[in-house]
Design a protein around this motif. Structure first.
Motif, PDB file in Angstrom:
ATOM      1  N   GLU A  57      -7.771  -2.012 -11.466  1.00  0.00           N
ATOM      2  CA  GLU A  57      -8.012  -3.444 -11.550  1.00  0.00           C
ATOM      3  C   GLU A  57      -6.189  -4.321 -11.929  1.00  0.00           C
ATOM      4  O   GLU A  57      -6.026  -5.672 -11.739  1.00  0.00           O
ATOM      5  N   ALA A  58      -5.503  -3.315 -12.776  1.00  0.00           N
ATOM      6  CA  ALA A  58      -4.329  -3.869 -13.268  1.00  0.00           C
ATOM      7  C   ALA A  58      -3.152  -4.427 -11.785  1.00  0.00           C
ATOM      8  O   ALA A  58      -3.378  -3.226 -10.638  1.00  0.00           O
ATOM      9  N   LEU A  59      -2.414  -4.595 -11.704  1.00  0.00           N
ATOM     10  CA  LEU A  59      -1.528  -5.466 -10.450  1.00  0.00           C
ATOM     11  C   LEU A  59      -0.221  -5.023 -10.940  1.00  0.00           C
ATOM     12  O   LEU A  59       0.270  -5.082 -11.290  1.00  0.00           O
ATOM     13  N   PRO A  60       0.105  -3.814  -9.762  1.00  0.00           N
ATOM     14  CA  PRO A  60       1.473  -3.039  -9.253  1.00  0.00           C
ATOM     15  C   PRO A  60       2.972  -4.371  -9.213  1.00  0.00           C
ATOM     16  O   PRO A  60       2.937  -5.252  -8.556  1.00  0.00           O
ATOM     17  N   MET A  61       3.696  -3.479  -9.654  1.00  0.00           N
ATOM     18  CA  MET A  61       5.051  -4.073  -9.935  1.00  0.00           C
ATOM     19  C   MET A  61       6.038  -2.581  -9.347  1.00  0.00           C
ATOM     20  O   MET A  61       5.782  -2.287 -10.104  1.00  0.00           O
ATOM     21  N   GLY A  62       7.160  -2.981  -8.830  1.00  0.00           N
ATOM     22  CA  GLY A  62       8.487  -1.529  -9.194  1.00  0.00           C
ATOM     23  C   GLY A  62       9.655  -2.479  -8.394  1.00  0.00           C
ATOM     24  O   GLY A  62       9.457  -3.107  -7.184  1.00  0.00           O
ATOM     25  N   LEU A 121       3.243 -12.163  -3.778  1.00  0.00           N
ATOM     26  CA  LEU A 121       4.265 -10.829  -2.571  1.00  0.00           C
ATOM     27  C   LEU A 121       5.384 -11.364  -2.223  1.00  0.00           C
ATOM     28  O   LEU A 121       6.264 -10.444  -2.589  1.00  0.00           O
ATOM     29  N   ASN A 122       5.754 -12.263  -1.777  1.00  0.00           N
ATOM     30  CA  ASN A 122       6.944 -13.117  -1.318  1.00  0.00           C
ATOM     31  C   ASN A 122       8.205 -12.728  -2.209  1.00  0.00           C
ATOM     32  O   ASN A 122       9.338 -12.714  -1.906  1.00  0.00           O
ATOM     33  N   ASN A 123       7.913 -12.583  -3.621  1.00  0.00           N
ATOM     34  CA  ASN A 123       8.994 -12.672  -4.793  1.00  0.00           C
ATOM     35  C   ASN A 123       8.510 -11.846  -5.873  1.00  0.00           C
ATOM     36  O   ASN A 123       9.649 -11.588  -6.977  1.00  0.00           O
ATOM     37  N   ASP A 271      17.098 -11.090  -3.379  1.00  0.00           N
ATOM     38  CA  ASP A 271      17.089  -8.792  -3.461  1.00  0.00           C
ATOM     39  C   ASP A 271      15.050  -8.682  -2.605  1.00  0.00           C
ATOM     40  O   ASP A 271      15.315  -8.433  -1.894  1.00  0.00           O
ATOM     41  N   PHE A 272      14.496  -8.659  -2.964  1.00  0.00           N
ATOM     42  CA  PHE A 272      13.258  -8.531  -2.526  1.00  0.00           C
ATOM     43  C   PHE A 272      12.650  -9.433  -1.190  1.00  0.00           C
ATOM     44  O   PHE A 272      12.638  -8.965  -0.592  1.00  0.00           O
ATOM     45  N   GLY A 273      13.021 -10.765  -1.990  1.00  0.00           N
ATOM     46  CA  GLY A 273      12.486 -11.952  -0.582  1.00  0.00           C
ATOM     47  C   GLY A 273      13.174 -11.341   0.722  1.00  0.00           C
ATOM     48  O   GLY A 273      12.857 -12.015   1.739  1.00  0.00           O
ATOM     49  N   GLY A 315       1.349  -4.488   1.881  1.00  0.00           N
ATOM     50  CA  GLY A 315       1.610  -2.514   2.521  1.00  0.00           C
ATOM     51  C   GLY A 315       2.925  -3.048   1.979  1.00  0.00           C
ATOM     52  O   GLY A 315       3.771  -1.607   1.613  1.00  0.00           O
ATOM     53  N   ARG A 316       3.511  -3.667   2.746  1.00  0.00           N
ATOM     54  CA  ARG A 316       5.021  -4.073   2.951  1.00  0.00           C
ATOM     55  C   ARG A 316       5.290  -4.056   1.275  1.00  0.00           C
ATOM     56  O   ARG A 316       6.234  -3.363   0.741  1.00  0.00           O
ATOM     57  N   TYR A 317       4.411  -5.037   0.563  1.00  0.00           N
ATOM     58  CA  TYR A 317       5.205  -5.198  -0.732  1.00  0.00           C
ATOM     59  C   TYR A 317       4.907  -4.243  -1.921  1.00  0.00           C
ATOM     60  O   TYR A 317       6.134  -3.454  -2.276  1.00  0.00           O
ATOM     61  N   LEU A 318       3.866  -3.315  -1.699  1.00  0.00           N
ATOM     62  CA  LEU A 318       4.008  -2.228  -2.157  1.00  0.00           C
ATOM     63  C   LEU A 318       5.015  -0.847  -1.791  1.00  0.00           C
ATOM     64  O   LEU A 318       5.875   0.129  -2.313  1.00  0.00           O
ATOM     65  N   LEU A 319       5.365  -0.607  -0.069  1.00  0.00           N
ATOM     66  CA  LEU A 319       6.681  -0.268   0.269  1.00  0.00           C
ATOM     67  C   LEU A 319       8.187  -0.470  -0.613  1.00  0.00           C
ATOM     68  O   LEU A 319       8.596   0.220  -0.317  1.00  0.00           O
ATOM     69  N   ILE A 320       8.244  -1.860  -0.170  1.00  0.00           N
ATOM     70  CA  ILE A 320       9.501  -2.190  -0.993  1.00  0.00           C
ATOM     71  C   ILE A 320       9.122  -1.930  -2.095  1.00  0.00           C
ATOM     72  O   ILE A 320      10.834  -1.734  -3.217  1.00  0.00           O
ATOM     73  N   SER A 321       8.282  -2.382  -3.123  1.00  0.00           N
ATOM     74  CA  SER A 321       7.805  -1.627  -4.418  1.00  0.00           C
ATOM     75  C   SER A 321       8.227  -0.485  -5.043  1.00  0.00           C
ATOM     76  O   SER A 321       8.383  -0.392  -6.349  1.00  0.00           O
TER      77      SER A 321
END
Length: 743
Positions: A57-62, A121-123, A271-273, A315-321
């Protein structure tokens, strides 16, 4: 009370020093980069009204190396973190990807009101906000790729930030307390050294320490920094251990802490955006409901096309992360893992999974994120060439086992002979999408040629004079629905199709580079002699050389359909009879399967131009599964939208994103085919920033399921073929100039 506390918090921001205000203004200026460059899109968020009670249930970052799962608790916050190279195993043994540690923050905020946690997601910034005992608390978290660090900042509407901070090593190392910092270090069984360092900064209030924690009292603003690393020496063959990470981490921490928080955050968002905002998908309006409520509604059959778009971007967020240049590839769980003995080692399985992780990289405009996988494949080849293992020993080229680790070490569960040929398909695809001739010449072509030489020498003639693989396989079963069958099946379609694809990619690469003409001609002849796809007794595309397919076999793998996707040997417009056989096989395989299996089926149905059946698979995938369900043979999503294998496996997320893109744009047949598999569920919509092969950026809009406008921007001058339904048109594109087509 909540309103007053919130107002107090907002008003308190005005009391900060002029210097802080100026820094925030500078940060805001930098973070506006995306808007100034017309890259920005509306915020897309995952949000919830309760803290996470379970890891799923936790949210991922990377940031591609450092990963974290944020629980956003109010009494105690848990931040579980990973670092992508912390793994047991060697170049000879598989080992497992390891969790690194946990941060615990003891707030003791009871009975919170107005609670909301969200991931934008976008930042790539997470926040949590709530009121407790009349004080409004706001926390935000992000992991910076430029600074190689995780940051968390806490603010309150009154001088009431009180917290005890602990740092724990999963491998039971002792935590050291020094000044305003916590740290631990250790060594795994394979001699890999690791270290994590945490540092705190507080504005106002006091900080004190115990023998294992730091206590903050009455702070106005509280900031936490985390860095972590190992002695892994990336992609260096059998010598995978390098220097201890201590000095590197000290320097990373010093650089992160020295820079104003607002600037670090702004640089992170830029960078992420810059990557994320390249693609925008609109399919409908989002309801005013939290993410879990929307997922449960979707499971019950309620329409929510915007959720389809949200999951695509996730999915794109997870790949970038989880996959950034200079790092290791996203593994079976990306970079997120909480188990010392994770399922299937949480490493790299090459009979579908690691490849699926990177299916969205090129088409969804993230080619930079592809490099870790390409680097790993080259290293795997270097490790396996000249191996003492008799199964890996080859005179030309190289082969690999089915599952391998970051060092190149195998599980030895089973040799996956065509796996290396499938892996190098990604090198050809990277060239096709980017047009990078130097990459093709220096990196892709040598791999394509050596594996072509291997397979040319390895194929044998069958009784009908056709060239076949002598010890074929169709992962992960045999005829008769036998999961335990490990016998060889000469001429199995899986092997045949992958080798055909390898030869085709080599031939095309040779033509592009105008090299090896004589050998190219020879391989064209070899390819013609290969046993090709066969139609069986019930109209199916045969999985085996003999016509023994069972129409009741609903196995999760779709291995004999490689030629449809991700291959290009079978297509409705060029090989209609084989395509009909593929449809018959897909119908027999059914709609079930694990998350990644369903993800693959979305892509296959898209290539077969059946958008509605592809959408049936989407509905199969977007189903709520409680965090307690971690076994069985099913598909679905956990509360944090992680794909279920089960247990969690990230390839289904990536397969879904690639599948949505394939439904809207295809280019593998030498044409830019817009809306090839648009389902009835997406009556109106638009997508911008997808990439077609030839390095063409494509934007598409449609209404009432009909194309209204398409625009194209190429990287070089040329004439390109565009297809929409039965219409074909030639368009001339000038490099860097957008050309619109209205229909």
């Amino acid at each position: 009370m909540k309103r007053n506390a919130s107002d107090l918090f907002k008003n308190s921001l005005l009391s900060y020093s002029m210097i802080s205000c100026l820094l925030i203004m500078v940060g805001n200026y930098i973070s506006s980069y995306a808007q100034n460059n017309k890259l920005a899109i509306s915020n897309q968020t995952l949000w919830y009204t309760q803290p996470a009670n379970h890891w799923l249930e936790a949210l991922p970052m990377g940031n591609g190396a450092l990963g974290a799962m944020i629980f956003s608790g109010t009494e105690t916050e848990r931040i579980q973190f990973n670092e992508s190279t912390l793994a047991t195993g060697t170049t000879e043994t598989i080992g497992s990807y390891q969790p690194f540690g946990n941060i615990y923050l003891k707030w003791n905020h009871k009975n919170p009101s107005g609670y909301k946690r969200e991931l934008t997601l976008n930042n790539a910034v997470q926040t949590v906000a709530y009121t407790s005992d009349g004080t409004y608390y706001h926390r935000e978290y992000f992991i910076s790729y430029p600074q190689k660090a995780m940051l968390m900042q806490v603010k309150a509407s009154s001088k009431k930030i009180n917290v005890e901070v602990l740092l724990k090593d999963v491998h039971q190392g002792k935590t050291a307390v020094t000044g305003n910092g916590l740290s631990f270090a250790g060594t795994l069984e394979n001699k890999m050294q690791y270290e994590a360092r945490l540092q705190l900064k507080a504005q106002g209030g006091t900080m004190s320490k115990t023998d294992s924690s730091i206590i903050v009292k009455d702070a106005d603003v509280f900031t936490l920094y985390l860095v972590a690393g190992t002695s892994f020496k990336p992609f260096s063959g059998k010598e995978f251990l390098g220097e201890a990470p201590h000095h590197r981490l000290v320097m990373q921490m010093r650089a992160a802490v020295a820079k104003p928080y607002a600037i670090v955050k702004a640089e992170h968002e830029k960078d992420f955006g810059t990557l994320y905002n390249r693609v925008q998908l609109t399919l409908g309006q989002a309801p005013n409901k939290n993410t879990l409520a929307r997922l449960k509604d979707y499971t019950e059959g309620k329409k929510d096309a915007d959720f389809d778009a949200l999951l695509f971007q996730y999915g794109r967020y997870l790949l970038i992360s989880s996959s950034r240049k200079g790092g290791v590839p996203a593994n079976l769980q990306g970079i997120w893992n909480d188990d010392v003995k994770p399922a299937w080692y949480a490493q790299y399985t090459t009979n579908i999974n690691v490849q699926m992780n990177y299916w969205p990289a090129e088409i969804t405009h993230l080619p930079e994120c592809h490099y870790p996988m390409l680097d790993w494949v080259e290293n795997l080849g270097n490790v396996n060439r000249g191996s003492k293992d008799s199964l890996l020993n080859t005179k030309k080229g190289w082969v690999a086992y089915s599952t391998n680790n970051i060092m190149g070490g195998p599980s030895r569960w089973r040799l996956h002979r065509p796996g290396s040929a499938w892996l190098v398909q990604h090198f050809w695809e990277h060239y096709c999408y980017t047009g990078d001739l130097n990459f093709l010449k220096q990196r892709a072509y040598p791999l394509l040629k050596e594996l072509t030489e291997y397979w040319e020498s390895f194929l044998v003639l069958n009784k009908d004079g056709k060239l076949i693989s002598p010890d074929g396989w169709s992962p992960e079963h045999g005829p008769g629905k036998n999961e335990e069958d490990k016998k060889s099946y000469p001429g199995a379609s899986y092997d045949q199709q992958i080798v055909y694809d390898l030869f085709s990619n080599f031939i095309d690469a040779s033509k592009v580079l105008s090299t090896d003409a004589a050998y190219r001609t020879k391989i064209e002849g070899v390819r013609k002699k290969m046993l090709g796809p066969q139609i069986g007794r019930w109209g199916q595309l045969q999985e085996w050389m003999e016509d023994v397919d069972d129409s009741t076999d609903h196995h999760r793998h779709n291995s004999h359909l490689f030629a449809v996707y991700p291959g290009r040997q079978i297509a409705p417009l060029t090989t209609p009879e084989w395509a009909k056989g593929a449809i018959r096989s897909m119908d027999a395989r059914g709609n079930g399967g694990t998350g990644w299996s369903v993800g693959w089926k979305i892509n296959i149905w898209a290539r077969l131009f059946d958008g509605n059946k592809a959408y049936d698979m989407i509905q199969q995938l977007i189903r709520f599964v409680p965090a307690t369900e971690t076994s069985g043979d099913k598909s679905g999503l956990y509360a944090n939208l992680f794909d279920i294998c089960p247990p969690f496996q990230i390839d289904g997320n990536f397969g879904y994103t690639a599948g949505v893109a394939e439904m809207l744009l295809q280019s593998h047949e030498g044409e830019i085919h817009v809306l090839p598999a648009l389902p009835d569920a997406w009556q109106n919509g638009s997508i911008s920033g997808l990439k077609a092969r030839g390095n063409v950026e494509v934007t598409i809009s449609w209404k009432n399921k009909k194309l209204t406008q398409a625009s194209f921007k190429a990287s070089k001058d040329g004439i390109y073929t565009v297809r929409y339904e039965r219409q074909l048109m030639k368009i001339r594109l000038k490099a860097g100039t957008v050309k619109n087509i209205n229909i």
